[in-house]
Motif scaffolding. Structure first.
Motif: not given
Length: 260
Positions: A233-243
């Protein structure tokens, strides 16, 4: 200003934004004004074979939530080394005790041989500047530490004694779960904990969320819900790196980046 009718004041909103990257505007950068590392310089010796640095001279309280302990010795990953070196709080030595400059540390990231890409370092640095405690996913803080999502009947991570210092991805059950659901590009990179002055590596507890780096569009909500169940049940979070621009988002409060 005081809080009225459950509505946050501007000051409270600013404080919340500082601590929560998922409330930040994608172009806003965290402040590093609170960092006070330069007066306390630790020395770390790089072990190329291990892909880790051994802390040979520990200074300051930063090591309470930085580095991993193995057989009574303190080691740190390349992202931890670069983060502290950028702030003047760490001196990295090679096997001959020669000091490596910051450009040489950057090259170790660029080589991509130590399970840390430039994108993952950008995400790590951003979270650390906000005060979060960040560790590599499914890598125990100590030999005896209970790892969050890896200590259940369905997730029994390979012990540290079996894999040594190298995180053998093929032996991590959680990664198999992702692959079984055909989400090959979505693998947790970091276990992230809220700022906590009482944090203990020997008993870190469950992370507040698992951070995944994205190189494509996010999976569906149904896929994520199934994965979170398997992650206790640990939340998944996201990261996007662009330049150099770091964008965080989650399904409970979406802040979508501009994908190429």
């Amino acid at each position: 200003m005081t809080r009225r009718d459950g509505v946050a004041t501007p000051a409270e909103e600013e404080d919340e934004s500082h601590l929560n990257p998922f409330l930040l505007h994608v172009n806003k950068k965290p402040s590093s004004s609170k960092l006070q590392f330069r007066k306390e310089i630790s020395k770390v010796q790089w072990h190329e074979k291990l892909g880790l640095g051994e802390v040979v001279e520990k200074k300051g309280s930063i090591w309470t939530s930085t580095g991993i302990v193995r057989d009574g010795k303190l080691y740190c990953h390349i992202e931890e080394i670069l983060f502290l070196a950028e702030r003047g709080g760490l001196m990295l030595l090679d096997s001959d005790d020669a000091i490596l400059n910051i450009k040489e540390i950057y090259m170790k990231i660029a080589e991509g041989r130590h399970k840390c890409s430039w994108e993952s370092f950008e995400a790590y640095r951003h979270l650390k500047l906000l005060g979060y405690i960040v560790g590599r996913h499914c890598v125990p803080w100590t030999n005896k530490a209970n790892t969050s999502c890896c200590n259940s009947d369905s997730f029994n991570c390979t012990s540290d004694e079996d894999v040594g210092f190298v995180e053998a991805e093929e032996k991590m059950p959680i990664i198999h779960q992702f692959k079984n659901m055909q989400i090959h590009d979505i693998i947790p990179t970091f276990d992230v904990y809220l700022p906590n002055s009482k944090f203990r590596k020997s008993s870190p507890g469950k992370p507040n969320f698992l951070l995944c780096l994205l190189r494509d569009k996010p999976p569906s909500r149904t896929e994520l819900e199934n994965l979170e169940k398997r992650c206790l049940g640990i939340p998944l979070k996201f990261c996007f790196v662009d330049h150099g621009r770091v964008s965080f988002f989650s399904y409970d409060r979406v802040v979508l980046p501009s994908l190429p």
